[in-house]
Design an enzyme around this catalytic site. Sequence first.
Site, PDB file in Angstrom:
ATOM      1  N   CYS A 184      -4.629  12.093  13.032  1.00  0.00           N
ATOM      2  CA  CYS A 184      -5.408  10.871  12.835  1.00  0.00           C
ATOM      3  C   CYS A 184      -5.227   9.950  14.003  1.00  0.00           C
ATOM      4  O   CYS A 184      -4.753  10.356  15.061  1.00  0.00           O
ATOM      5  CB  CYS A 184      -5.060  10.203  11.525  1.00  0.00           C
ATOM      6  SG  CYS A 184      -3.734   9.059  11.652  1.00  0.00           S
ATOM      7  N   LYS A 217       0.836  -1.215   0.000  1.00  0.00           N
ATOM      8  CA  LYS A 217       0.000   0.000   0.000  1.00  0.00           C
ATOM      9  C   LYS A 217       0.864   1.255   0.000  1.00  0.00           C
ATOM     10  O   LYS A 217       0.630   2.192  -0.772  1.00  0.00           O
ATOM     11  CB  LYS A 217      -0.906  -0.009   1.247  1.00  0.00           C
ATOM     12  CG  LYS A 217      -1.558   1.326   1.555  1.00  0.00           C
ATOM     13  CD  LYS A 217      -2.432   1.269   2.788  1.00  0.00           C
ATOM     14  CE  LYS A 217      -1.722   1.383   4.107  1.00  0.00           C
ATOM     15  NZ  LYS A 217      -1.275   2.746   4.480  1.00  0.00           N
ATOM     16  N   ASN A 218       1.869   1.261   0.872  1.00  0.00           N
ATOM     17  CA  ASN A 218       2.632   2.502   1.052  1.00  0.00           C
ATOM     18  C   ASN A 218       3.627   2.765  -0.074  1.00  0.00           C
ATOM     19  O   ASN A 218       4.264   3.816  -0.103  1.00  0.00           O
ATOM     20  CB  ASN A 218       3.338   2.500   2.412  1.00  0.00           C
ATOM     21  CG  ASN A 218       2.321   2.591   3.537  1.00  0.00           C
ATOM     22  OD1 ASN A 218       1.154   2.900   3.303  1.00  0.00           O
ATOM     23  ND2 ASN A 218       2.747   2.301   4.760  1.00  0.00           N
ATOM     24  N   ARG A 274      -8.285  -1.034   4.765  1.00  0.00           N
ATOM     25  CA  ARG A 274      -7.469   0.002   4.117  1.00  0.00           C
ATOM     26  C   ARG A 274      -6.137  -0.572   3.645  1.00  0.00           C
ATOM     27  O   ARG A 274      -5.545  -0.049   2.706  1.00  0.00           O
ATOM     28  CB  ARG A 274      -7.181   1.150   5.094  1.00  0.00           C
ATOM     29  CG  ARG A 274      -8.340   2.107   5.285  1.00  0.00           C
ATOM     30  CD  ARG A 274      -7.959   3.196   6.278  1.00  0.00           C
ATOM     31  NE  ARG A 274      -6.582   3.607   6.065  1.00  0.00           N
ATOM     32  CZ  ARG A 274      -5.822   4.199   6.967  1.00  0.00           C
ATOM     33  NH1 ARG A 274      -6.301   4.481   8.147  1.00  0.00           N
ATOM     34  NH2 ARG A 274      -4.591   4.546   6.682  1.00  0.00           N
ATOM     35  N   ARG A 298      -0.514  14.503  13.136  1.00  0.00           N
ATOM     36  CA  ARG A 298       0.289  14.241  11.930  1.00  0.00           C
ATOM     37  C   ARG A 298       0.318  15.509  11.084  1.00  0.00           C
ATOM     38  O   ARG A 298      -0.351  15.621  10.056  1.00  0.00           O
ATOM     39  CB  ARG A 298      -0.279  13.050  11.166  1.00  0.00           C
ATOM     40  CG  ARG A 298      -0.072  11.761  11.945  1.00  0.00           C
ATOM     41  CD  ARG A 298      -0.685  10.576  11.279  1.00  0.00           C
ATOM     42  NE  ARG A 298       0.126  10.017  10.220  1.00  0.00           N
ATOM     43  CZ  ARG A 298      -0.213   8.914   9.546  1.00  0.00           C
ATOM     44  NH1 ARG A 298      -1.319   8.289   9.828  1.00  0.00           N
ATOM     45  NH2 ARG A 298       0.579   8.452   8.589  1.00  0.00           N
ATOM     46  N   ASP A 305       5.062   0.166  11.944  1.00  0.00           N
ATOM     47  CA  ASP A 305       3.832  -0.508  11.505  1.00  0.00           C
ATOM     48  C   ASP A 305       3.820  -2.005  11.809  1.00  0.00           C
ATOM     49  O   ASP A 305       2.765  -2.638  11.752  1.00  0.00           O
ATOM     50  CB  ASP A 305       3.623  -0.300   9.992  1.00  0.00           C
ATOM     51  CG  ASP A 305       3.334   1.154   9.659  1.00  0.00           C
ATOM     52  OD1 ASP A 305       2.881   1.895  10.546  1.00  0.00           O
ATOM     53  OD2 ASP A 305       3.565   1.547   8.500  1.00  0.00           O
TER      54      ASP A 305
HETATM   55  N1  EPU Z   1       5.801  14.508  10.931  1.00  0.00           N
HETATM   56  C1  EPU Z   1       5.764  15.844  11.285  1.00  0.00           C
HETATM   57  N2  EPU Z   1       5.606  16.761  10.291  1.00  0.00           N
HETATM   58  C2  EPU Z   1       5.494  16.412   8.983  1.00  0.00           C
HETATM   59  C3  EPU Z   1       5.545  15.048   8.637  1.00  0.00           C
HETATM   60  C4  EPU Z   1       5.702  14.115   9.631  1.00  0.00           C
HETATM   61  O1  EPU Z   1       5.862  16.201  12.457  1.00  0.00           O
HETATM   62  O2  EPU Z   1       5.340  17.312   8.129  1.00  0.00           O
HETATM   63  C5  EPU Z   1       5.943  13.500  11.993  1.00  0.00           C
HETATM   64  C6  EPU Z   1       4.673  12.633  12.089  1.00  0.00           C
HETATM   65  O3  EPU Z   1       3.704  13.249  12.882  1.00  0.00           O
HETATM   66  C7  EPU Z   1       5.203  11.343  12.661  1.00  0.00           C
HETATM   67  C8  EPU Z   1       6.626  11.271  12.101  1.00  0.00           C
HETATM   68  O4  EPU Z   1       6.954  12.581  11.650  1.00  0.00           O
HETATM   69  O5  EPU Z   1       5.230  11.436  14.042  1.00  0.00           O
HETATM   70  C9  EPU Z   1       6.815  10.302  10.943  1.00  0.00           C
HETATM   71  O6  EPU Z   1       5.888  10.584   9.926  1.00  0.00           O
HETATM   72  P1  EPU Z   1       6.156  10.222   8.393  1.00  0.00           P
HETATM   73  O7  EPU Z   1       5.949  11.473   7.599  1.00  0.00           O
HETATM   74  O8  EPU Z   1       7.450   9.508   8.252  1.00  0.00           O
HETATM   75  O9  EPU Z   1       4.985   9.200   8.108  1.00  0.00           O
HETATM   76  P2  EPU Z   1       3.873   9.259   6.978  1.00  0.00           P
HETATM   77  O10 EPU Z   1       4.496   9.566   5.670  1.00  0.00           O
HETATM   78  O11 EPU Z   1       2.734  10.066   7.434  1.00  0.00           O
HETATM   79  C10 EPU Z   1       4.196   6.740   6.335  1.00  0.00           C
HETATM   80  C11 EPU Z   1       3.295   5.548   6.196  1.00  0.00           C
HETATM   81  C12 EPU Z   1       2.824   5.103   7.556  1.00  0.00           C
HETATM   82  C13 EPU Z   1       4.060   4.738   8.383  1.00  0.00           C
HETATM   83  C14 EPU Z   1       5.011   5.943   8.455  1.00  0.00           C
HETATM   84  C15 EPU Z   1       6.308   5.639   9.178  1.00  0.00           C
HETATM   85  C16 EPU Z   1       2.294   5.877   4.053  1.00  0.00           C
HETATM   86  C17 EPU Z   1       1.090   6.151   3.241  1.00  0.00           C
HETATM   87  N3  EPU Z   1       2.158   5.903   5.369  1.00  0.00           N
HETATM   88  O12 EPU Z   1       3.407   7.744   6.961  1.00  0.00           O
HETATM   89  O13 EPU Z   1       2.040   3.941   7.363  1.00  0.00           O
HETATM   90  O14 EPU Z   1       3.671   4.376   9.686  1.00  0.00           O
HETATM   91  O15 EPU Z   1       5.334   6.382   7.117  1.00  0.00           O
HETATM   92  O16 EPU Z   1       6.968   4.587   8.582  1.00  0.00           O
HETATM   93  O17 EPU Z   1       3.353   5.612   3.494  1.00  0.00           O
HETATM   94  C18 EPU Z   1       0.349   2.390   7.819  1.00  0.00           C
HETATM   95  O18 EPU Z   1       0.564   1.880   6.717  1.00  0.00           O
HETATM   96  O19 EPU Z   1      -0.383   1.837   8.685  1.00  0.00           O
HETATM   97  C19 EPU Z   1       0.962   3.661   8.169  1.00  0.00           C
HETATM   98  C20 EPU Z   1       0.542   4.423   9.162  1.00  0.00           C
END
Ligand code: EPU
Length: 416
Positions: free
Chosen positions: A116, A22-23, A397, A121, A305
């Site tokens: 969320c 998915k990711n 999802r 986030r 995850d």
């Molecule tokens: N963060 C910030 N500011 C930002 C972006 C991120 O503070 O602008 C913080 C977030 O709040 C979090 C941390 O940085 O505490 C890491 O967030 P990241 O941006 O790395 O995660 P994401 O891109 O929102 C993706 C996956 C998640 C997975 C995380 C970490 C996708 C669609 N989602 O999320 O997947 O947990 O990376 O590996 O790629 C899941 O599949 O269940 C899932 C939650």
Amino acid sequence: MSQIVINGGNTIRGSINLQGAKNAALPILAATVITGGESVIHNCPRLSDVTCAINILRHLGCLVYREGDALVVNSSTVDKDYIPDDLMNDMRSSVLFLGALIGRCGSAKISSPGGCELGPRPIDIHISALKKLGVTLIDNNGVLEFSSDSLQGGDIVLPLPSVGATENALIAASCAKGTTVIKNAAREPEICNLIKYLNAAGAGITFLKCGDISVTGRTQFNNCEITVIPDRIVASTYMACAAVTGGEILLNNLCPEHLISVNEYFAKSGCLIKAYQNSLYLSAPKKLLSTDQVRTHYYPGFPTDSAPMLLSMMIKASGTTVFTENIFQNRYRYTQELKKMGANISVYGKTAIVTGVKNLYGANVFATDLRGGAALAVAGLCAKGRTRINKIGYILRGYEDFCENLKNCGADIKEV
Ligand code: EPU
């Protein structure tokens, strides 16, 4: 509302062909917007989050259709630069269309995807990365209006290796004039899959020796094809299902090298693991052992995850296991549901302490998020009696044919 109903106690024994990740699929689908041509995305999983991405692509004017396991996206007809609130709210990953719209249209109007299930986030890092490429932002009563006369390559230093911010930066920088260097970038396998897609479309992206990513932008892109990598988080879920029931499983169509940190902990719990070129075999002991402290980290560390599934495995293990969550602020809500089943878990901020109990008991529980929901299913498989999991929309999802795959391996599980 549908439920997943599990009568626990059956041993999981069999083989499963893994779905695409998915990711990895979601950022690639967003990136198709920049090409202005046709992209064929093989091994694209059939998930509700993918449907959300398709809905956004169609809203933007793309032609999208399925051909077997592939999704074909033609973005030559993109005619909008905004995503309405309802489509933005359907999933957090809608924010990945930001970099794509800026790259394609020079402007984007979206609402904030907000916080969320896992805690706050924010998208501040996404925004500051895009600003380094010359993007300006006006907050018009909650509608975030981004624009740029001409994207210019620049140096982006991420304060933390955010997966989503790295993806947005990669997609936008692929359309910028000149070269961008992204420092402290995420390096998850899903990021590498996106880079492979963008390069196939014509961008010039390389990992530098220091781990930074160099992106040379283009104004014209090609039609291209990509295969979505296997889902390493789904793999760890099915491994946990086999492990808690003392069973054995062969997972086909996966990349064992994406699971090195996960395999280490399964091995510590007493499981025998054999990795082959594109498959992995796990055989579980009668009684699982508690493992060393599990600390989640960015790749190649232990994935946040996969931690809920490992935590569910430790509920009946001998001894105590300590989990430390280093990525999200509020990841342990599902442990309240596990406690309804008899688990002994104490949560203190980012730490969860799990002490093995003799038995778990089926209960009426609620998925609180995607991986937390999967962790409830893992627990339900080894609980005495019937577990009913509610709010399974979260699970759907990210998992394709979840009940069917487990049923084929001997589980008494159904969606009702
Ligand atoms: N963060 C910030 N500011 C930002 C972006 C991120 O503070 O602008 C913080 C977030 O709040 C979090 C941390 O940085 O505490 C890491 O967030 P990241 O941006 O790395 O995660 P994401 O891109 O929102 C993706 C996956 C998640 C997975 C995380 C970490 C996708 C669609 N989602 O999320 O997947 O947990 O990376 O590996 O790629 C899941 O599949 O269940 C899932 C939650």
